[in-house]
Design a protein around this motif. Sequence first.
Motif, PDB file in Angstrom:
ATOM      1  N   ILE A  69      62.923  47.673  41.362  1.00  0.00           N
ATOM      2  CA  ILE A  69      63.547  46.707  42.274  1.00  0.00           C
ATOM      3  C   ILE A  69      62.479  45.978  43.072  1.00  0.00           C
ATOM      4  O   ILE A  69      62.541  44.756  43.258  1.00  0.00           O
ATOM      5  N   LEU A  70      61.477  46.723  43.560  1.00  0.00           N
ATOM      6  CA  LEU A  70      60.402  46.106  44.336  1.00  0.00           C
ATOM      7  C   LEU A  70      59.609  45.122  43.475  1.00  0.00           C
ATOM      8  O   LEU A  70      59.308  43.998  43.909  1.00  0.00           O
ATOM      9  N   LYS A  71      59.293  45.519  42.254  1.00  0.00           N
ATOM     10  CA  LYS A  71      58.521  44.651  41.359  1.00  0.00           C
ATOM     11  C   LYS A  71      59.274  43.359  41.055  1.00  0.00           C
ATOM     12  O   LYS A  71      58.738  42.249  41.207  1.00  0.00           O
ATOM     13  N   PHE A  72      60.539  43.486  40.647  1.00  0.00           N
ATOM     14  CA  PHE A  72      61.316  42.303  40.302  1.00  0.00           C
ATOM     15  C   PHE A  72      61.617  41.459  41.538  1.00  0.00           C
ATOM     16  O   PHE A  72      61.683  40.231  41.454  1.00  0.00           O
ATOM     17  N   GLY A  73      61.798  42.111  42.675  1.00  0.00           N
ATOM     18  CA  GLY A  73      62.039  41.369  43.904  1.00  0.00           C
ATOM     19  C   GLY A  73      60.858  40.501  44.284  1.00  0.00           C
ATOM     20  O   GLY A  73      61.028  39.343  44.693  1.00  0.00           O
ATOM     21  N   ARG A  74      59.655  41.036  44.152  1.00  0.00           N
ATOM     22  CA  ARG A  74      58.461  40.247  44.475  1.00  0.00           C
ATOM     23  C   ARG A  74      58.249  39.130  43.464  1.00  0.00           C
ATOM     24  O   ARG A  74      57.868  38.015  43.836  1.00  0.00           O
ATOM     25  N   CYS A  75      58.483  39.416  42.193  1.00  0.00           N
ATOM     26  CA  CYS A  75      58.376  38.354  41.181  1.00  0.00           C
ATOM     27  C   CYS A  75      59.354  37.228  41.491  1.00  0.00           C
ATOM     28  O   CYS A  75      59.000  36.044  41.442  1.00  0.00           O
ATOM     29  N   SER A  76      60.586  37.594  41.807  1.00  0.00           N
ATOM     30  CA  SER A  76      61.611  36.602  42.109  1.00  0.00           C
ATOM     31  C   SER A  76      61.211  35.748  43.303  1.00  0.00           C
ATOM     32  O   SER A  76      61.300  34.514  43.265  1.00  0.00           O
ATOM     33  N   TYR A  77      60.722  36.384  44.361  1.00  0.00           N
ATOM     34  CA  TYR A  77      60.400  35.646  45.579  1.00  0.00           C
ATOM     35  C   TYR A  77      59.211  34.708  45.363  1.00  0.00           C
ATOM     36  O   TYR A  77      59.249  33.536  45.771  1.00  0.00           O
ATOM     37  N   PRO A  95      62.927  28.460  33.512  1.00  0.00           N
ATOM     38  CA  PRO A  95      62.236  29.593  32.880  1.00  0.00           C
ATOM     39  C   PRO A  95      61.097  30.135  33.722  1.00  0.00           C
ATOM     40  O   PRO A  95      60.775  31.322  33.649  1.00  0.00           O
ATOM     41  N   VAL A  96      60.480  29.286  34.554  1.00  0.00           N
ATOM     42  CA  VAL A  96      59.402  29.777  35.420  1.00  0.00           C
ATOM     43  C   VAL A  96      59.945  30.760  36.444  1.00  0.00           C
ATOM     44  O   VAL A  96      59.304  31.767  36.776  1.00  0.00           O
ATOM     45  N   LEU A  97      61.149  30.511  36.950  1.00  0.00           N
ATOM     46  CA  LEU A  97      61.752  31.396  37.934  1.00  0.00           C
ATOM     47  C   LEU A  97      62.044  32.781  37.377  1.00  0.00           C
ATOM     48  O   LEU A  97      62.231  33.729  38.136  1.00  0.00           O
ATOM     49  N   LEU A  98      62.076  32.916  36.056  1.00  0.00           N
ATOM     50  CA  LEU A  98      62.398  34.199  35.429  1.00  0.00           C
ATOM     51  C   LEU A  98      61.180  34.899  34.853  1.00  0.00           C
ATOM     52  O   LEU A  98      61.315  35.961  34.245  1.00  0.00           O
ATOM     53  N   MET A  99      59.987  34.338  35.017  1.00  0.00           N
ATOM     54  CA  MET A  99      58.784  34.958  34.470  1.00  0.00           C
ATOM     55  C   MET A  99      58.378  36.165  35.303  1.00  0.00           C
ATOM     56  O   MET A  99      58.424  36.135  36.529  1.00  0.00           O
ATOM     57  N   GLU A 100      57.954  37.216  34.626  1.00  0.00           N
ATOM     58  CA  GLU A 100      57.480  38.423  35.300  1.00  0.00           C
ATOM     59  C   GLU A 100      55.969  38.332  35.479  1.00  0.00           C
ATOM     60  O   GLU A 100      55.199  39.060  34.848  1.00  0.00           O
ATOM     61  N   LEU A 101      55.565  37.416  36.349  1.00  0.00           N
ATOM     62  CA  LEU A 101      54.146  37.265  36.635  1.00  0.00           C
ATOM     63  C   LEU A 101      53.679  38.444  37.488  1.00  0.00           C
ATOM     64  O   LEU A 101      54.330  38.821  38.457  1.00  0.00           O
ATOM     65  N   LYS A 102      52.555  39.018  37.125  1.00  0.00           N
ATOM     66  CA  LYS A 102      52.066  40.203  37.818  1.00  0.00           C
ATOM     67  C   LYS A 102      51.645  39.834  39.233  1.00  0.00           C
ATOM     68  O   LYS A 102      50.812  38.963  39.440  1.00  0.00           O
ATOM     69  N   TRP A 106      67.762  37.961  37.784  1.00  0.00           N
ATOM     70  CA  TRP A 106      66.941  39.078  38.245  1.00  0.00           C
ATOM     71  C   TRP A 106      67.800  40.295  38.567  1.00  0.00           C
ATOM     72  O   TRP A 106      67.387  41.440  38.310  1.00  0.00           O
ATOM     73  N   ASN A 107      68.986  40.077  39.125  1.00  0.00           N
ATOM     74  CA  ASN A 107      69.885  41.199  39.393  1.00  0.00           C
ATOM     75  C   ASN A 107      70.315  41.888  38.107  1.00  0.00           C
ATOM     76  O   ASN A 107      70.460  43.113  38.059  1.00  0.00           O
ATOM     77  N   LYS A 108      70.512  41.100  37.054  1.00  0.00           N
ATOM     78  CA  LYS A 108      70.875  41.708  35.774  1.00  0.00           C
ATOM     79  C   LYS A 108      69.710  42.504  35.185  1.00  0.00           C
ATOM     80  O   LYS A 108      69.913  43.512  34.508  1.00  0.00           O
ATOM     81  N   LYS A 109      68.485  42.045  35.455  1.00  0.00           N
ATOM     82  CA  LYS A 109      67.325  42.781  34.956  1.00  0.00           C
ATOM     83  C   LYS A 109      67.220  44.163  35.591  1.00  0.00           C
ATOM     84  O   LYS A 109      66.934  45.152  34.910  1.00  0.00           O
ATOM     85  N   VAL A 110      67.435  44.243  36.891  1.00  0.00           N
ATOM     86  CA  VAL A 110      67.299  45.544  37.554  1.00  0.00           C
ATOM     87  C   VAL A 110      68.432  46.480  37.173  1.00  0.00           C
ATOM     88  O   VAL A 110      68.290  47.706  37.287  1.00  0.00           O
TER      89      VAL A 110
END
Length: 676
Positions: free
Chosen positions: A417-425, A476-483, A204-208
């Motif tokens: 950052i906020l979007k990916f942070g929430r997806c990650s959490y 792979p589930v941990l890396l999904m960008e679920l809305k 996720w850090n690499k994505k941001v």
Amino acid sequence: MLKNIRKLEVNVVRSGNPRRIAISDVVEGDVVHLKKDDRIPADGLFVKGENLVVDEVFNSKIDRDQNPFLVSGSKVVDGHCTMLVTPVAVDNNTAMSSHYPDEKTLLQARIAEPNGYNEMFALCVTLLIALVLLIRLLCGKHNSSKDSPELKGNVSVGMMMKIFEKISLKSQGKIWVLTSALSAMVIGIQNGMPVVITVSLNCWNKKVQRYGAEPRNLSACGTMGHVTDICIDATGGLMCNQVEVNKFFLGEKDIGNGAMDSETSQVVVEALHQCLEEITSVVKNLISAGVGVKLISEDDLSAVTPIAFEIEIFDPAGSNHAALKAEEIRELISSGRMEKLDLVTVVGSCLPEDKLWIIQQLQKEGHIVAFFGGLTTRDTLPLKEADVGITARRRSTELARESSDITVKYFGSLSHILKFGRCSYHNIQKFIQLQLTACISGFTIALVTTMVSGASPITGIEMFWVNWVMYLMGSPVLLMELKTQKPAKGSLLTKAMWGNIAAQVIYQVSVLLIFQFKGFGTIDDVRKTMIFNMFCLCQIFNQFNAMDIVKKDVLKVVVRSYWFLVTLAAVMTMQVLVIEYSGVVTSFVRLNAVQWASCCIVAALPLALKSLGDVFKTWYSLVSRSADHSNDGFSNRMPRPYVSHFGVPFFMFLFPTLPGLFAIVNQYENLPEACR
């Protein structure tokens, strides 16, 4: 090491004698010599020097007449000087320090909570094992086992060692099964889970980073998913300050001499209004995501209020916003009117200590606070105190960047950052929910069956296999960008998650124990194989249950996630191979088509029931709303709810008929080989 030590030392003159001392030993009255790349050790006054420039965003040029003040922690970027150290504040040494290596972030603390539950669970099981050993010893149960040595006369140390050796090496013993399951749980949960989560946070850090953000620690992006309030330093104008321009180029054309046509002028004006439209868009995204935005500035309130009005976080005529000076904020909080602090969106005349104080007050109220600043070295403490400290890469001091959690190239990076942070959490929440469910249900089944019958259908090696499957599918589930736009509030394990865990554990334990003890006439080896197969498939289908795959937007993301689909296919293939072709190692027997279908039906039943429940819940909500709007014809235009209908008509009456299903399996098992 020596190079790092020298960086923490400066040249001073005391009593006329030059010496080199540590920064922490600098005291009032010292005369310090500074050159390029030196760090200013304390607050002081410029005495003499030439062309001194520090890395402060504002007032970076230091001289005796216009700007003689030197700030602790700033870095000399050019020139040299001699400074006189003024009274050293207590906070100066704190500002010069960086984060401690063992300091936990908010995300790390929340992830550690379920790990603590696992440790307590493991401790309780360890005590239970010790209790079982003691009871067996005191009650003389050693004679019940042919492999246990007999106790005659006094019990010696050697005899006790033989007892424990027999117990630990006996492949079908109660204690061996318990200890092996415990070992698998401890190794799989306490070591495997942190590794998978660590890898996902790194991804996720690499994505941001693609959006101009650079996390400075592993959990920075995930912690951003918790943020409920963000304080933005708007000193000197938001992300820009007024400067004198000597030359102005558009491409390679010099247009600074005033020879600019109307078309070029329009292009320039639109470009300048764009470092503001972007800010307004980002602020709107933050507010729509449930994040409170507050502008704080060292400038006067009258200078920062128009900026807040332009980015639409302050309306002078509205009652939901307030603009106050920092001193008015102190009076507001000292009088106990903390509820009005949430209404304040603009704070003027705000010194660095005021920024720190505001962040602390918000945190006391339960808010998760991010601070965007770093224009001055004095912002170091607010950046450290905030749950997430953010600095602009080109508009911050070096010490401020070192003290922050995230540096950004563009202000627009905050939304990503906020979007990916929430997806990650939220993905971490789902992953931990699955792990706890598999751990509790699997160990409960093993414990009960072992204590009752002396053998367990799920051994330690099999629990290890299930954990490995869950880690493989969970990656792979941990890396999904679920809305998701829901802020990550409170504990990582919410009440809803505990409810889901309890429901799944009750279902899995009850169904598999019934099949274990009732048997329905199946052969022992077949029953053991089916129980393990059902248990493993339950965890796979529970993955879809935790992901809410019945939702249309989630299903679209899953279908496009090729890595997840490939992993799912690989896991199912390996499960078939383990059941069908690993009998020599695992003592499994091959299952026929009816038995495989029975295992899949039992595992998929909770997902089908949830789908059915969502259908009833949605239709009930629509019918209730239609009754309230019957006059406007709402019932005639009710939208059809989306839900995954695969298997729902078949599964809705399946749960009460599970005994019948097992009876069918039994009858098929008893048929002659020629009739199958």
